[in-house]
Design an enzyme around this catalytic site. Structure first.
Site, PDB file in Angstrom:
ATOM      1  N   GLU A  59       0.871  -1.168   0.000  1.00 49.38           N
ATOM      2  CA  GLU A  59       0.000   0.000   0.000  1.00 49.38           C
ATOM      3  C   GLU A  59       0.917   1.230   0.000  1.00 49.38           C
ATOM      4  OE1 GLU A  59      -2.773   0.205   3.253  1.00 49.38           O
ATOM      5  OE2 GLU A  59      -3.541   2.144   2.552  1.00 49.38           O
ATOM      6  N   ARG A 294       5.343 -13.315   9.358  1.00 48.69           N
ATOM      7  CA  ARG A 294       5.990 -12.049   9.048  1.00 48.69           C
ATOM      8  C   ARG A 294       7.320 -11.959   9.780  1.00 48.69           C
ATOM      9  NH1 ARG A 294       2.393  -8.252   9.175  1.00 48.69           N
ATOM     10  NH2 ARG A 294       3.703  -6.472   9.532  1.00 48.69           N
ATOM     11  N   LYS A 304       4.231   0.803   9.742  1.00 42.49           N
ATOM     12  CA  LYS A 304       4.368   2.054   9.000  1.00 42.49           C
ATOM     13  C   LYS A 304       3.835   3.236   9.795  1.00 42.49           C
ATOM     14  CE  LYS A 304       2.895   0.148   5.055  1.00 42.49           C
ATOM     15  NZ  LYS A 304       2.481  -0.045   3.681  1.00 42.49           N
TER      16      LYS A 304
END
Ligand code: ATP
Ligand code: MG
Length: 588
Positions: A59, A294, A304
Site C-alpha cells: 500500500e 511475518r 508504517k
C-alpha cells in the site's frame, strides 16, 4: 569483484505447494491476455507462458522496510526460480493515506534490491485503483445474484449486530431487501447521492458464522475523499478484504502469499472469487492464498504508522535516517542489496511466528562486505605520534592490500612521515596487563610500516596526553628483507598527519534500547535510545574512495560508507554501517 553467488534455494512449504501444483498441471490451462482483466478479457488470451504468478502488493502509504524485503525476496524469488512472473501492485484502494511520493520510493527500493516486475514484453506494474471499474461491475453482479445488499445501518449498529467471538451476529433489517433496490442504492452511492457512513454494500453470507470475517463483511463504503490517482471520480471505495482477491484474480495470480494475520480472511477470499467465477466474471483456475510468518526483528519497529510517527515528530531525520529499518535508511547506512537478500534467504519461510535478533541482519552485512569492501585506515579518536628520529619533511610510500581476499585487486599506497595520527587508545602511559600496544619502553609495528620503540609522551597543563613519542627502527619496514628480525606483539594503524583526510564520521547505535519496543502495551517512544547517533571528526587514509557505492572496511574499526545525502568531496561524511564484531552482544 562481486559478492559470493547465492546458495541454491532451500526448500520450504511454499515451494512444496508450487511443485505439487506444477506437477498436477493446475495452472496449465490458465489464459492470459497479456494484461489484467476479467474472464471476458482473459478468454481471448493464449495459455499463460508464466508458470506461476506471484505479486508484491504494497500500500503506497509509507516507505518500505526490512519486513517488506522478506516479502519481496520471497515473491520475486519464487517467480524467478519457477520461471514465472511477479507483479508489483500498488494496493491503493484506501484514498486517505496514499501518495505518489510513496509510489516512487517503493519502485526505487524494489529496483535497488535488483528485482524486476517485467516478464518478456510485459511490464507487470499495476495499480489496484485501475481496477475500480471492474470492481464496481463485480459488485453489481453480486447484488443481482442476491449475494450482496446495501445496508443502511450506521457503522455503530453494524458493529453491535456483528456479534463477538463467542456470540453470533444478527441479521440487518435491510438484508432481505430486493436486489433491484440494492442495485439502485449502490448506483446512488457511486453517484455521490449519499453522505459518508449513511450506507454500505455488504456481502450476504452468514451472520452466524463462527468466523467473524464471514458475517456479511462490508464491501464498499462511502468516502467523499479524492484519491491520488483517480481524483474525484469515485466516492465509494472497496474494502481490502474483497478488493485484494479480485486484484489477484484480475492479474492471473496463481499463488497469493500474505502474512499470517490474513489466515482468517481466506474463507472470504475464496467465497468472493468462487462466486464471481460462477457468475462468469472471473476466469478459473482462481488464485489461492497462502500465509507465512511475518518478519519481527528485535530492536526496531516496522509498523508504517510508528515509522511515520518517528519521522513526523522528528525523532529521526526523515524516512532514510540511517537508524531506521526502512530500506532507504538501511541503504544510506551502508547495507547492500546483496546483504539484504542474504538476510532474507537465511530467514527462510515458515508458518510459525518468531522474532529475529537484529544481530542476524548485521552479520549478513558483514558476510557480504568482507570479501568486497575496500580496505583503508581511519583514526576516529586521534592523538599525534611523533617519530622523533625520522627526518623532518621526508615521506616514503608504504603498501597494503586493497583487499586481502582478492590479491588481484592489487595494493594501495600511502605515505609515512614524521608525524602520524594514531588512536588514543593505542597508547597507555601505564599499561594494563596484556596490553601489547604503545607504552613507554614497548616496541610495536606500525602496520605496513616500521617497527617503533615508544619513548614517552607530552602532556598539556591539565595532564591530557597531546603527543606520543617514539623512535623508528630503520631496517624494519614491512615488505623489505629482514623486516621481521625484531619480534613484536602489537600492531597499530596510523595515518600520516600531513596527508590525512579530515572527515565527519557518524557512529550509530540502536534506535531503541528495548529489544521489543512495541510489544504488549508498551509505548515504543519510551524505549528510544538517546545516544543512537554520535558524530565525530576523524582522519582517513589519503586515497580512501569516498563514493556512496564503495563499501569501506576501516581496519580494526568496522564497515563504513560515504553518506549519500551529506557527503561531498570537500567535506566527506561517513556512516558506520556495522562494527567488525558484534559489540552489542558483549554489552548485554
Ligand atoms: P504495516 O503494518 O507496516 O503498515 P503492511 O503489511 O500493512 O505493513 P503493506 O504495504 O500492506 O504493509 O505490505 C505489503 C506486503 O508486504 C504485504 O504482502 C505484507 O504481507 C508484506 N509485509 C509487510 N510487513 C511484513 C513483515 N514484517 N514481514 C513480512 N512481510 C511483510
Ligand atoms: Mg497493509
Amino acid at each position: 569483484m562481486t559478492s559470493a553467488p547465492s546458495p541454491a534455494p532451500v526448500s520450504n512449504f511454499l515451494r512444496t505447494i508450487i511443485d505439487n501444483d506444477l506437477a498436477q498441471g493446475r495452472y496449465a490451462d490458465k489464459r492470459w491476455a497479456g494484461k489484467p482483466g476479467p474472464a471476458s478479457v482473459q478468454a481471448s488470451g493464449d495459455s499463460d507462458p508464466a508458470r506461476i504468478r506471484t505479486r508484491f502488493p504494497p500500500e503506497p502509504n509509507g516507505y518500505l522496510h526490512i519486513g517488506h524485503a522478506k516479502s519481496i525476496c520471497l515473491n520475486f524469488g519464487l517467480a524467478r526460480d519457477y520461471l514465472g512472473a511477479c507483479h508489483l501492485r500498488f494496493d491503493d484502494t484506501n484514498p486517505e493515506k496514499e501518495e505518489d511520493e510513496y509510489v516512487n520510493a517503493i519502485i526505487e527500493m524494489v529496483e535497488w534490491l535488483d528485482f524486476d516486475w517485467s516478464y518478456g514484453n510485459e511490464n507487470n506494474r499495476y495499480f489496484a485503483s485501475d481496477y475500480f471499474d471492474y470492481m464496481y461491475q463485480f459488485a453489481r453482479a453480486l447484488v443481482q445474484a442476491g449475494l450482496a445488499y446495501v445496508d443502511e445501518q450506521s457503522a455503530d449498529e453494524m458493529r453491535a449486530t456483528r456479534g463477538t467471538l463467542t456470540e453470533k451476529g444478527s441479521n440487518s433489517p435491510w438484508r432481505d431487501r430486493p436486489a433491484d433496490e440494492s442495485l439502485r442504492l449502490l448506483d446512488e452511492m457511486r453517484d455521490g447521492k449519499h453522505p459518508d457512513g449513511s450506507m454500505a454494500l455488504r456481502a450476504k453470507i452468514d451472520m452466524e458464522s463462527p468466523n467473524i470475517n464471514m458475517r456479511d463483511p462490508v464491501m464498499y463504503r462511502i468516502r467523499h475523499v479524492p484519491h491520488h490517482r483517480t481524483g474525484d471520480r469515485w466516492c465509494i471505495y472497496p474494502m481490502y478484504s474483497w478488493a485484494h482477491p479480485v486484484e489477484d484474480a484480475l492479474e492471473g495470480i496463481t499463488h497469493s502469499i500474505c502474512t499470517l494475520e490474513f489466515e482468517d480472511q481466506r474463507p472470504f477470499y475464496d467465497w468472493i472469487l468462487n462466486h464471481l467465477a460462477d457468475l462468469g466474471q472471473l476466469q478459473r483456475p482462481l488464485p489461492r492464498q497462502y500465509e507465512f510468518a511475518r518478519l519481527n526483528l528485535s530492536y526496531v519497529v516496522t509498523s508504517k504508522r510508528k515509522l511515520l510517527q518517528l519521522v513526523r515528530e522528528g525523532y529521526v531525520n526523515g524516512w532514510d535516517d540511517p537508524r531506521l529499518p526502512t530500506l532507504a535508511g538501511l541503504r544510506r547506512r551502508g547495507y547492500t542489496p546483496a546483504s539484504i537478500r542474504l538476510f532474507c534467504e537465511r530467514l527462510g519461510v515458515s508458518k510459525a511466528d518468531s522474532r529475529i535478533d537484529y544481530s542476524i541482519l548485521e552479520q549478513a552485512l558483514r558476510d557480504d562486505l568482507d570479501p568486497i569492501a575496500a580496505r583503508s585506515v581511519a583514526v576516529l579518536d586521534p592523538v599525534k605520534l611523533v617519530l622523533t628520529n625520522y627526518p623532518q619533511g621526508k615521506t616514503e610510500i608504504c603498501h597494503a592490500p586493497r583487499n586481502p581476499h582478492d590479491p588481484e585487486a592489487g595494493r594501495r599506497e600511502f605515505p609515512l612521515s614524521r608525524e602520524l595520527w594514531i588512536e588514543r587508545d593505542d597508547f597507555r602511559e601505564e599499561p594494563p596487563k596484556k596490553y601489547f600496544r604503545l607504552f613507554p619502553g614497548n616496541t610495536v609495528r606500525l602496520k605496513y610500516g616500521y617497527i617503533i620503540h615508544c619513548t614517552g609522551c607530552v602532556k598539556d597543563e591539565s595532564g591530557n596526553i597531546i603527543e606520543v613519542h617514539a623512535e623508528y627502527l630503520p631496517d624494519t619496514k614491512s615488505g623489505t628483507p629482514g623486516s621481521d628480525s625484531v619480534k613484536v606483539k602489537g600492531n597499530i594503524t596510523w595515518i600520516s598527519a600531513d596527508h590525512a583526510i579530515s572527515a565527519e564520521i557518524r557512529l550509530y547505535d540502536r534506535l531503541f534500547s528495548d529489544p521489543h519496543p512495541d510489544s504488549g502495551d508498551k509505548n515504543f517512544l519510551d524505549a528510544i535510545n538517546p545516544d543512537s547517533c554520535s558524530t565525530i571528526q576523524g582522519w582517513l587514509e589519503p586515497g580512501t574512495q569516498l563514493t556512496v557505492d564503495t563499501p569501506l572496511q576501516f581496519e580494526r574499526l568496522g564497515y563504513f560508507v560515504a553518506d549519500r545525502k551529506d557527503s561531498t568531496p570537500e567535506k566527506p561524511v561517513l556512516n558506520r554501517s556495522v562494527t567488525l564484531k558484534d559489540s552489542w552482544a558483549q554489552r548485554k
